[in-house]
Design a protein around this motif. Sequence first.
Motif, PDB file in Angstrom:
ATOM      1  N   VAL A  13      -0.472   0.246  -4.220  1.00 37.67           N
ATOM      2  CA  VAL A  13      -2.215   0.142  -4.550  1.00 37.67           C
ATOM      3  C   VAL A  13      -2.464   1.375  -3.395  1.00 37.67           C
ATOM      4  CG1 VAL A  13      -2.458  -2.039  -5.346  1.00 37.67           C
ATOM      5  CG2 VAL A  13      -2.299  -1.647  -2.841  1.00 37.67           C
ATOM      6  N   LYS A  14      -3.728   1.668  -3.599  1.00 39.07           N
ATOM      7  CA  LYS A  14      -4.173   2.894  -2.697  1.00 39.07           C
ATOM      8  C   LYS A  14      -5.138   2.259  -1.459  1.00 39.07           C
ATOM      9  CE  LYS A  14      -4.974   6.103  -6.466  1.00 39.07           C
ATOM     10  NZ  LYS A  14      -5.816   7.007  -7.214  1.00 39.07           N
ATOM     11  N   SER A  15      -5.441   0.976  -1.500  1.00 39.44           N
ATOM     12  CA  SER A  15      -5.984   0.358  -0.460  1.00 39.44           C
ATOM     13  C   SER A  15      -5.845  -1.180  -0.360  1.00 39.44           C
ATOM     14  CB  SER A  15      -7.560   0.786  -0.646  1.00 39.44           C
ATOM     15  OG  SER A  15      -8.014   0.208  -1.594  1.00 39.44           O
ATOM     16  N   THR A  16      -6.237  -1.649   0.968  1.00 37.34           N
ATOM     17  CA  THR A  16      -5.953  -3.318   0.875  1.00 37.34           C
ATOM     18  C   THR A  16      -7.079  -3.924  -0.022  1.00 37.34           C
ATOM     19  OG1 THR A  16      -5.295  -2.908   3.257  1.00 37.34           O
ATOM     20  CG2 THR A  16      -6.128  -5.069   2.306  1.00 37.34           C
ATOM     21  N   GLU A  17      -8.126  -3.382  -0.308  1.00 36.00           N
ATOM     22  CA  GLU A  17      -9.066  -4.142  -1.305  1.00 36.00           C
ATOM     23  C   GLU A  17      -8.503  -4.045  -2.768  1.00 36.00           C
ATOM     24  OE1 GLU A  17      -9.869  -1.848   1.157  1.00 36.00           O
ATOM     25  OE2 GLU A  17     -11.199  -2.809   2.740  1.00 36.00           O
ATOM     26  N   GLU A  18      -7.907  -2.950  -3.111  1.00 35.78           N
ATOM     27  CA  GLU A  18      -7.482  -2.886  -4.408  1.00 35.78           C
ATOM     28  C   GLU A  18      -6.293  -3.907  -4.545  1.00 35.78           C
ATOM     29  OE1 GLU A  18      -5.000   0.140  -7.256  1.00 35.78           O
ATOM     30  OE2 GLU A  18      -6.121   0.873  -5.517  1.00 35.78           O
ATOM     31  N   GLY A  59       2.073   3.501   3.410  1.00 31.82           N
ATOM     32  CA  GLY A  59       1.868   3.055   4.440  1.00 31.82           C
ATOM     33  C   GLY A  59       2.781   2.581   5.174  1.00 31.82           C
ATOM     34  N   SER A  60       2.956   1.894   6.560  1.00 31.92           N
ATOM     35  CA  SER A  60       4.285   1.396   6.999  1.00 31.92           C
ATOM     36  C   SER A  60       4.792   0.344   6.505  1.00 31.92           C
ATOM     37  CB  SER A  60       3.860   1.128   8.612  1.00 31.92           C
ATOM     38  OG  SER A  60       3.058  -0.117   8.517  1.00 31.92           O
ATOM     39  N   THR A  61       4.240  -0.346   5.773  1.00 34.42           N
ATOM     40  CA  THR A  61       5.083  -1.373   4.812  1.00 34.42           C
ATOM     41  C   THR A  61       5.725  -0.813   3.784  1.00 34.42           C
ATOM     42  OG1 THR A  61       3.131  -3.000   5.410  1.00 34.42           O
ATOM     43  CG2 THR A  61       4.725  -3.541   3.639  1.00 34.42           C
ATOM     44  N   MET A  62       5.505  -0.104   3.166  1.00 37.56           N
ATOM     45  CA  MET A  62       6.368   0.688   2.112  1.00 37.56           C
ATOM     46  C   MET A  62       7.665   1.296   2.756  1.00 37.56           C
ATOM     47  SD  MET A  62       5.397   3.714  -0.486  1.00 37.56           S
ATOM     48  CE  MET A  62       5.704   4.914   0.780  1.00 37.56           C
ATOM     49  N   THR A  63       7.095   1.988   4.209  1.00 34.17           N
ATOM     50  CA  THR A  63       8.273   2.555   4.906  1.00 34.17           C
ATOM     51  C   THR A  63       9.351   1.619   5.191  1.00 34.17           C
ATOM     52  OG1 THR A  63       6.598   4.439   5.507  1.00 34.17           O
ATOM     53  CG2 THR A  63       8.930   4.391   6.468  1.00 34.17           C
ATOM     54  N   PHE A  64       8.903   0.504   5.760  1.00 32.81           N
ATOM     55  CA  PHE A  64       9.821  -0.585   5.940  1.00 32.81           C
ATOM     56  C   PHE A  64      10.838  -1.124   4.984  1.00 32.81           C
ATOM     57  CE2 PHE A  64      10.580  -5.290   5.978  1.00 32.81           C
ATOM     58  CZ  PHE A  64      11.202  -5.340   7.113  1.00 32.81           C
ATOM     59  N   PHE A  65      10.207  -1.204   3.727  1.00 31.57           N
ATOM     60  CA  PHE A  65      11.174  -1.568   2.646  1.00 31.57           C
ATOM     61  C   PHE A  65      12.048  -0.500   2.266  1.00 31.57           C
ATOM     62  CE2 PHE A  65       7.982  -5.048   2.157  1.00 31.57           C
ATOM     63  CZ  PHE A  65       8.537  -5.972   2.100  1.00 31.57           C
ATOM     64  N   GLN A  66      11.395   0.838   2.410  1.00 31.45           N
ATOM     65  CA  GLN A  66      12.205   1.995   1.772  1.00 31.45           C
ATOM     66  C   GLN A  66      13.462   2.230   2.817  1.00 31.45           C
ATOM     67  OE1 GLN A  66       9.718   5.481   1.640  1.00 31.45           O
ATOM     68  NE2 GLN A  66      11.431   6.575   0.854  1.00 31.45           N
ATOM     69  N   MET A  77       0.741  -1.379  -0.229  1.00 29.48           N
ATOM     70  CA  MET A  77       0.145   0.042   0.001  1.00 29.48           C
ATOM     71  C   MET A  77       0.983   1.243  -0.161  1.00 29.48           C
ATOM     72  SD  MET A  77      -2.826   1.307   2.587  1.00 29.48           S
ATOM     73  CE  MET A  77      -3.743  -0.226   2.626  1.00 29.48           C
ATOM     74  N   HIS A  78       0.428   2.298  -0.700  1.00 30.03           N
ATOM     75  CA  HIS A  78       1.191   3.542  -0.825  1.00 30.03           C
ATOM     76  C   HIS A  78       0.960   4.442   0.433  1.00 30.03           C
ATOM     77  CE1 HIS A  78       2.392   7.604  -2.140  1.00 30.03           C
ATOM     78  NE2 HIS A  78       3.295   6.973  -2.894  1.00 30.03           N
TER      79      HIS A  78
END
Length: 674
Positions: free
Chosen positions: A409-414, A379-386, A376-377
């Motif tokens: 993606v913009k949301s988990t559903e997407e 979010g903390s997951t993106m920050t973790f990899f960054q 997700m763009h």
Amino acid sequence: FQGALSYQLSSALLFDAVHAVVAAVQELNRSQNVGATQLSCKSSKIWEHGTSLMNYLRMVELEGLTGHIEFNSKGQRSNYALRIMQNSRDGLRQIGQWHSEQGLSMERKLPSINVTDTLFNTTLTITTILENPYVMLRPNHQEMEGNERYEGFCMDMLKELADILKFKYCINLVGDGVYGVSGTNGTWTGMVGELISRKADLAVAGLTITAEREKVIDFSKPFMTLGISIMYRVHLGRRPGYFSFLDPFSPGVWLFMLLAYLAVSCVLFLVARLTPYEWYNPHPCMKGRCNLLINQYSLGNSFWFPVGGFMQQGSTIAPRALSTRCVSGVWWAFTLIIISSYTANLAAFLTVQRMEVPIESVDDLADQTAIEYGTMHGGSTMTFFQNSRYQTYQRMWNFMHSKQPSVFVKSTEEGIARVVNSNYAYLLESTMNEYYRQRNCNLTQIGGLLDTKGYGIGMPVGSVYRDEFDLAILKLQEDNRLEILKRKWWDGGKCPKEEDHRAKGLGMENIGGIFVVLVCGLLVAIFMAVLEFMWFLRQTPGTELSVCEEMLRELQGIVLCRDSLQLRRRRGTTMLRPRSLPLEERRARAAAVSLSNGKLCGAAAGLPLSEPLSHRLAQEAALVARGCSHIRICPECRRFQGLRAMRPGGGPSHGASPTHMPTKPRILSDGKEN
């Protein structure tokens, strides 16, 4: 109330700032003639009194609305104090003081959670984001207003906290719809940004506690522990077929097993014929009178003996010679390993629908490019990899950051929709992964967790409510309220658990093939019986009925449980009806001609069948009186087809006629004559 208080503080600071500037200008005007000069931002010319004014500002000392005003050499305010106030039912009251030089000094301790009135009747502004199952809109939210429009895990937890701390709250959705990331100019977006700008008092959602966020906001104790996981769609292998019981071994192994069976049968037949210890006298009590040697390993028996050993059922044929026992022992050891290996693998092949997943861990995902992956763009997951310094995660971030079109993606559903509809792996928190896997059976988790972290309640830096929320969350954890809420919103999916798959019984689609084999075997046996019946009738001359009539007569006798068997003599004998002979004669004839080897074992040595039964019984009784203990071994000759005549000196003679049989019929263990 807090907004009004912030407005009053800003007004007081502005008044004190203007007052300080006026005091500095007055002091400057005493020593210099201050005048206004027209300046331009594009010109390098500066106001001639600017430096002097800055020096006078550093020397200003006065008492303003915000307390003592004084500046240091760097132009920063110094030697000032801040009062720490507590909001209670009686209004604001001072409980401590913080001085820029002396630090913090508290006048009284903070009250415990049971007697606190810090949050009593206080209305807090809550910022959150729509994310299943933490915060969701009710199905009929259009008909509702305020907080009643929302439901979910965080909403129930917020109600529990409000009941403990006695506060009220107002829920607002974050404007930009993101959790919060840091921009290039140091600004923050999402819920974190609203906490920094004091637009909200709390951020209650699946907000991950990270070091970067902890620098700009405060977090409560984590109310949920989780980690980053990989979501991918399920790739089922082929469903088990009717002949899936053959899957534990490959076709090559089955072929070599068949060849091994044929080889062992042929070697056993050859060895049994070569060794002299497999040729023996079936009537040891009649030495000198029985000149025949028998070998139990005929071609048919040689092929049947390995089958009995392989099926773990054994056989009545027992090897006598050392060579045949060696062959039998090796074959039994071979079948032991084969059957054990087959049994060990059969359960897994029949009960488990094995998944054919192209990736099994995060390393497999990072080492390939066929499967796209993202998160997700914002979010903390993106920050973790960054921000990760681990080589594998750095390589994954470079792939995600440079991939076009974007894998974010913009949301988990997407993200879930992208996983289901394309070759895409979605990186998200394990709690969200578990929730959606319970509700979509086409999803699965790949590998374990990439890290360990927690969700917490976000607050502005220095929030006076932090300790109280920490104690309240710990109380909910001790009472198992958070675990109960988690089960309420996570359980109830339509997909069965993995334990249910393992406990599921086998169906016809799993083992139906063995029934097909059984039916085919029965049909082949019936067909072979018909062929044997027809072949026997063709070899028997003088039959009175046709083959069909004879077979119909036999079947009629079987159905009616009648003794319809007609005694037949092979090789030129005529057929006799059983009812046309006396009982003793029928038994004698049946014993003389019904051996499986087709040889005459009792009446071929010259003893007439018409001899009275009592006379023959007396002769057998005389043998028993002489101490012959092998009188009941004779039923073995029913199984022997290889016959060899004894030479006069005791050795076997291959040219002897098979009609040299024992001269005396024997009483068998079943009461029949041989």
